[in-house]
Design a protein around this motif. Sequence first.
Motif, short mmCIF file in Angstrom:
data_model
loop_
_atom_site.label_atom_id
_atom_site.label_comp_id
_atom_site.label_asym_id
_atom_site.label_seq_id
_atom_site.Cartn_x
_atom_site.Cartn_y
_atom_site.Cartn_z
N VAL A 61 0.75 -1.22 -0.12
CA VAL A 61 0.01 -0.09 0.00
C VAL A 61 0.88 1.66 0.41
CG1 VAL A 61 -1.87 1.07 1.42
CG2 VAL A 61 -1.82 -1.41 1.15
N HIS A 62 0.46 2.36 -0.57
CA HIS A 62 1.48 3.05 -0.79
C HIS A 62 0.47 4.68 -0.48
CE1 HIS A 62 3.95 6.27 -1.94
NE2 HIS A 62 3.83 6.56 -3.18
N ALA A 63 1.25 5.62 -0.25
CA ALA A 63 0.21 6.42 0.00
C ALA A 63 1.16 7.47 0.60
CB ALA A 63 -0.61 6.53 1.36
N ALA A 64 1.48 8.22 -0.55
CA ALA A 64 2.94 9.85 -0.52
C ALA A 64 3.32 10.41 0.54
CB ALA A 64 2.41 10.96 -1.85
N VAL A 87 2.86 -4.08 3.95
CA VAL A 87 4.20 -3.74 3.67
C VAL A 87 3.07 -1.57 3.60
CG1 VAL A 87 5.18 -4.09 1.48
CG2 VAL A 87 6.53 -2.44 2.82
N LEU A 88 3.56 -1.12 4.00
CA LEU A 88 3.53 0.31 3.75
C LEU A 88 3.98 1.19 3.70
CD1 LEU A 88 0.86 2.81 3.55
CD2 LEU A 88 1.09 3.03 6.27
N THR A 89 3.93 2.58 2.51
CA THR A 89 5.41 2.70 1.83
C THR A 89 5.09 4.29 1.72
OG1 THR A 89 4.44 2.92 0.05
CG2 THR A 89 6.24 1.30 -0.18
N THR A 90 5.93 5.56 1.75
CA THR A 90 4.74 6.66 2.12
C THR A 90 7.07 8.30 1.20
OG1 THR A 90 5.99 7.56 4.42
CG2 THR A 90 3.36 6.55 4.37
N VAL A 112 8.72 5.08 0.42
CA VAL A 112 8.59 3.68 -1.41
C VAL A 112 9.99 4.38 -1.66
CG1 VAL A 112 8.55 6.90 -2.28
CG2 VAL A 112 7.35 4.96 -3.10
N PRO A 113 10.63 3.38 -2.57
CA PRO A 113 12.11 3.56 -3.54
C PRO A 113 11.49 4.87 -4.86
CG PRO A 113 10.29 2.05 -4.25
CD PRO A 113 9.81 2.06 -3.21
N ASP A 115 11.69 6.20 -8.02
CA ASP A 115 10.85 5.86 -9.35
C ASP A 115 11.82 5.42 -10.34
OD1 ASP A 115 7.94 5.06 -10.81
OD2 ASP A 115 8.74 6.33 -12.12
N LEU A 116 12.68 4.26 -10.03
CA LEU A 116 14.02 4.32 -11.02
C LEU A 116 14.25 2.68 -11.58
CD1 LEU A 116 16.51 6.46 -9.70
CD2 LEU A 116 15.33 7.26 -11.36
N LYS A 117 14.36 2.45 -12.39
CA LYS A 117 14.49 0.80 -12.10
C LYS A 117 15.16 0.31 -11.09
CE LYS A 117 14.85 -2.10 -16.32
NZ LYS A 117 13.69 -3.42 -16.19
N THR A 118 15.77 0.56 -11.17
CA THR A 118 16.41 -0.43 -10.42
C THR A 118 16.55 -0.67 -8.73
OG1 THR A 118 19.10 -0.19 -11.79
CG2 THR A 118 19.46 -0.45 -9.46
N ALA A 119 16.35 0.76 -8.70
CA ALA A 119 15.26 0.84 -7.35
C ALA A 119 14.07 0.09 -7.10
CB ALA A 119 14.87 2.68 -6.29
N VAL A 120 13.25 0.10 -7.96
CA VAL A 120 11.94 -0.06 -8.12
C VAL A 120 12.01 -1.58 -8.25
CG1 VAL A 120 9.53 -0.23 -9.26
CG2 VAL A 120 11.28 1.67 -8.53
N SER A 121 12.88 -2.51 -9.24
CA SER A 121 12.97 -3.78 -8.87
C SER A 121 13.77 -4.14 -7.28
CB SER A 121 14.14 -3.45 -9.89
OG SER A 121 13.56 -3.51 -11.96
#
Length: 442
Positions: A61-64, A87-90, A112-113, A115-121
């Motif tokens: 679950v992601h909330a900015a 897992v809740l990301t903010t 939250v990681p 928004d880069l391919k390496t970090a998100v992967s």
Amino acid sequence: MSERWARMALSAYRYAGAVVYPFLGGYISWRARKGKEEHHRRRERYGFASVERPVGPLVWVHAASVGETGAVIPLTERLLDLGINVVLTTGTVTSARLAEERLGDRVIHQYVPLDLKTAVSRFLEHWHPDLAIFAESEIWPMTVLELGERSIPQVLVNARLSDRSFASWKKRSYVAEALLEKLAHVIAQSEDDAERFRQLGARPVTVSGNLKVDTKVPPVDERTLHLLMRQVGNRPVWAAISTHDGEEQMAARIHRNLHEYHSRLLTILVPRHPDRADQITRMLTTQGLTVARRSLNEPIEANTDIYLGDTIGEMGLYLRLTEVAYVGRSMALAVSGGQNPLEPAILETAILSGPNIGNFRDSYQRLEEEGAARIVNTPGELEEAIDLLLTNNNQREKMMLAAARTVEDMKGALNITLSTLEPFVHPLVVKSRLGTTRFRMR
């Protein structure tokens, strides 16, 4: 042709991310020094997990920020009650604190990681979520694409698109469609939001209403509340909440002007970003106003003009000290779009706002139609409205009752959201209850 342009644009975005990735360390460190990141957790922004993944089904679950986090907390609690790991990301330190205060160790919190391919992967390889739920308008290209490549269902809840965001996406409609088509469902706040998502290519789209209406009554420390209420006594009080630069100056002018007619007036000022408190305090004291700061536990005394609410997570305290509230970001010079009026409405407050409320148009429309909110166009009109409400008890109480009634009528978004999510959540509940799910590296 549009598909080709979308692929080219997303490829360029991915390439740009790869180019800047090695240079982001200094930026993240700078943010940490400014208090915008937790220094010891900054690696989470690159997708490095700080805890192990638990066994069993897991929902991401992601909330900015704070508002979105507050909106998804009841939904998160329901998922946890079903035996599903979350897992809740903010994206902000303040929203992380709110998650900790409301959910404690029931939920796994991570930043939250990027928004880069390496970090998100890296993030996805560790957590392997069975479902991803994003709040409001969180549509990040690499995140959407990486989830899509792994066939992980993605659902946007409490979804909304401001006028500015919609116009921006419309200019890149081919990119919007390429991303939104990967979402399994969009659950929108209003019919207007739903239609905007449909125009951009989202399918299917359901309207739920605003999850923020179904949040619990903003909490308060009763001991602190009673102490401050004794300090305030029977003074006339109004509040300017969620204010931005320019609105604090406006509130100071209004306080000085109204003080001629309400000699014991107290103004509660709650900036949207408390880290501006020192700057705001200097501005107020330069104008000869006496300020008491909540963060310093300074008492409200007989000569206090402004009570500065420079803390996080205590809006429930500040709103319980007043019956009249101006909701900010609606007359600010640098920003516009308004702030959410539902929190003061839940606490039965007479609501005032400037004209720039595009981000919460549907909520304001409902509140205004029911007589719970009043939109004013100028600082002069705001001053007159505050004076009227402080003077006219009947008018003020009428707006307060209308706020409570409107909020009650608007409830139901959480149940609609849960019903819409059931096809995605039910299989996870079955696995959790059967105890047959063992996490395996794929």
